[in-house]
Design an enzyme around this catalytic site. Structure first.
Site, PDB file in Angstrom:
ATOM      1  N   ARG A 248       5.517   5.745  15.413  1.00 17.79           N
ATOM      2  CA  ARG A 248       4.262   6.121  14.749  1.00 17.79           C
ATOM      3  C   ARG A 248       4.024   5.348  13.451  1.00 17.79           C
ATOM      4  NH1 ARG A 248       4.303  12.488  14.312  1.00 17.79           N
ATOM      5  NH2 ARG A 248       6.535  12.310  14.764  1.00 17.79           N
TER       6      ARG A 248
ATOM      7  N   ASN B 293       7.271  10.285   9.331  1.00 19.43           N
ATOM      8  CA  ASN B 293       7.122   9.748  10.685  1.00 19.43           C
ATOM      9  C   ASN B 293       5.946   8.804  10.834  1.00 19.43           C
ATOM     10  OD1 ASN B 293       9.293  11.274  12.115  1.00 19.43           O
ATOM     11  ND2 ASN B 293       8.091  13.021  11.382  1.00 19.43           N
TER      12      ASN B 293
ATOM     13  N   LYS C 252       8.082 -19.247 -18.179  1.00 16.85           N
ATOM     14  CA  LYS C 252       9.026 -19.248 -17.063  1.00 16.85           C
ATOM     15  C   LYS C 252      10.360 -19.831 -17.506  1.00 16.85           C
ATOM     16  CE  LYS C 252      10.764 -22.056 -13.598  1.00 16.85           C
ATOM     17  NZ  LYS C 252      11.228 -23.457 -13.621  1.00 16.85           N
TER      18      LYS C 252
END
Length: 459
Positions: free
Chosen positions: A17, A231, A354
């Site tokens: 599911r 689920n 960075k």
């Protein structure tokens, strides 16, 4: 607790599911797979031996947990029920007598405190099996706990096998148990698959234990959310929202201010100091630690970072970096992994950093890229500065020493060193080192062509 505690986690289900390519137990809640929460809850009660029963795409589960110590895996090749799943762990259960927690891989809301209470009841009452139960308004889909007139546990019955009267019972079986290992192994050898599904049900082990003279009981958990099984995607969202509220309530109890319960997302291992304020749209993930008196957000994402005290971060993304005290970041800044931002630094709008170290008091106010650089103290970056760190094949690192001044629209082509106190003229492209206290200029001399427009016939 005088007996060793082991845990068996049932995580072999296909989870059809969920409509996903990955196993159900690996779907994430606030940055961590559901299975992570169940393992963490087990460890909180001192359980160091954990067996995960895998099936559908089990190799993905093994890979996801490869760095988690104390995990044993067993394969359930055929999906023949919960009892059959526990049978696959028989060798893990055998040996020194122990108490065995049997948990579900799709119930991420179970908490260590709940398992602690389950174990206490189990051991104090000397039960051979203790079922974790709870009271729910709508018991549809759950097995019911049946008691006698005195309130004593009789048995658990699945909904499909329950009578109309039994279906009205609101005390339900969570699917989680604590067994004495000896009783569990004996009962597993006795259960069969003579039912409509042709499966071996773990609840069938309970009456087998009772028939053999073992004591059984159901321990009620007051928080019914603990048993919520996931689920499908809707239930995943519901579990996420419950977990989110739990964490946010804990933060507020510890002295953190939230401006929105519903729009603040904090992973379970994040730690935040007192008097820090979280604005809506804030995502704090991984092992992020934030100090005191900070203001975070709105609309900021921080992952695996260490943030000091008195830091302001707004509309920005920070990844795997360290931000020291009294730093201002944003809006719209991007701090990438490996960066260390020193005290009292300003990282302004549309700035990207960075893998760089930025010294105390440096100002990088706007529209600037600093990559692979060691930047000193009290440096001013003009608008539009770029550390040109990549030559198409390799990254190169530059050094900018204390008190340097970088003019607007400057390119620093790495590797270069800008000396202490040096100035770079606006519009320069610097390809060689600039000595301390020098002025670096690298641009063409301006030339004005008189009457050029008229001669070209443009006007």
């Amino acid at each position: 607790m005088n007996r060793k505690v082991k845990t068996v986690i049932l995580a072999a289900g296909m989870g059809t599911r969920m409509k996903s390519e990955k196993p159900k137990c690996l779907h994430e809640i606030l940055g961590y797979p559901m299975l992570h929460y169940i393992i963490e809850a087990s460890k909180k009660v001192g359980c160091e031996e954990i067996c995960v029963v895998i099936g559908h795409k089990g190799e993905m589960v093994m890979e996801a947990l490869q760095d988690t110590p104390g995990i044993t895996f067993v394969q359930q090749k055929e999906q023949l029920g919960t009892g059959h799943a526990v049978m696959q762990a028989s060798k893990f259960i055998e040996g020194e007598p122990s108490d065995v927690l049997v948990l579900c891989g799709d119930t991420p809301l179970v908490q260590g405190e709940v398992l602690e209470r389950l174990l206490q009841v189990h051991q104090m009452e000397k039960n051979a099996v203790t079922v974790l139960s709870t009271i729910v308004e709508n018991p549809t889909g759950y097995g019911r706990i049946v008691r006698d007139a005195g309130g004593n546990f009789l048995y658990s019955v699945e909904q499909r096998d329950a009578t109309e009267a039994q279906r009205k019972i609101q005390e339900v079986n969570s699917g989680m148990y604590c067994f004495q290992s000896e009783a569990l192994l004996e009962a597993l050898a006795k259960i069969d698959n003579q039912n409509s599904q042709g499966e071996y049900y773990l609840p069938d082990a309970v009456p087998k234990i009772m028939e053999a003279g073992g004591r059984a009981e159901a321990a009620i958990c007051e928080d019914s959310a603990v048993i919520l099984g996931v689920n499908d995607r809707m239930q995943l969202l519901e579990a996420t929202q419950i977990m989110q509220k739990r964490i946010n309530r804990r933060l507020m109890a510890e002295g953190v201010t939230l401006l929105s319960m519903e729009n603040t997302y904090v992973s379970p291992h994040v730690r935040i100091g007192r008097d820090t304020v979280l604005y809506p749209g804030t995502f704090l993930e991984g092992n992020t630690h934030i100090g005191e008196h900070c203001v975070i957000g709105p609309n900021s994402r921080i992952v695996d970072c260490t943030i000091g005290d008195h830091v302001t971060i707004q509309n920005s993304t920070l990844l795997d970096s360290t931000i020291q005290d009294f730093v201002n970041v944003g809006p719209f800044a991007y701090v990438r992994p490996g960066s260390v931002i020193g005290p009292s630094v300003k990282v302004g709008d549309f700035v990207e950093i960075k893998n760089s170290v930025i010294g105390e008091g440096t100002k990088i106010s706007h529209l600037t890229y600093v990559g692979d650089a060691d930047v000193g103290k009290n440096i001013n970056f003009g608008c539009g500065t770029v550390l040109v760190n990549y030559d198409g094949k390799e990254k190169h690192r530059s050094v900018i020493e204390d008190h340097a001044f970088i003019g607007c629209n400057t390119n620093l082509v790495s590797p270069v060193r800008v000396g202490e106190g040096a100035f770079i003229a606006a519009g320069s492209t610097i390809t060689s080192d600039v000595p301390p206290d020098a002025l670096g200029i690298a641009r063409a001399r301006q030339v004005n062509k008189e009457d050029w427009v008229q001669k070209r016939g443009k006007r």
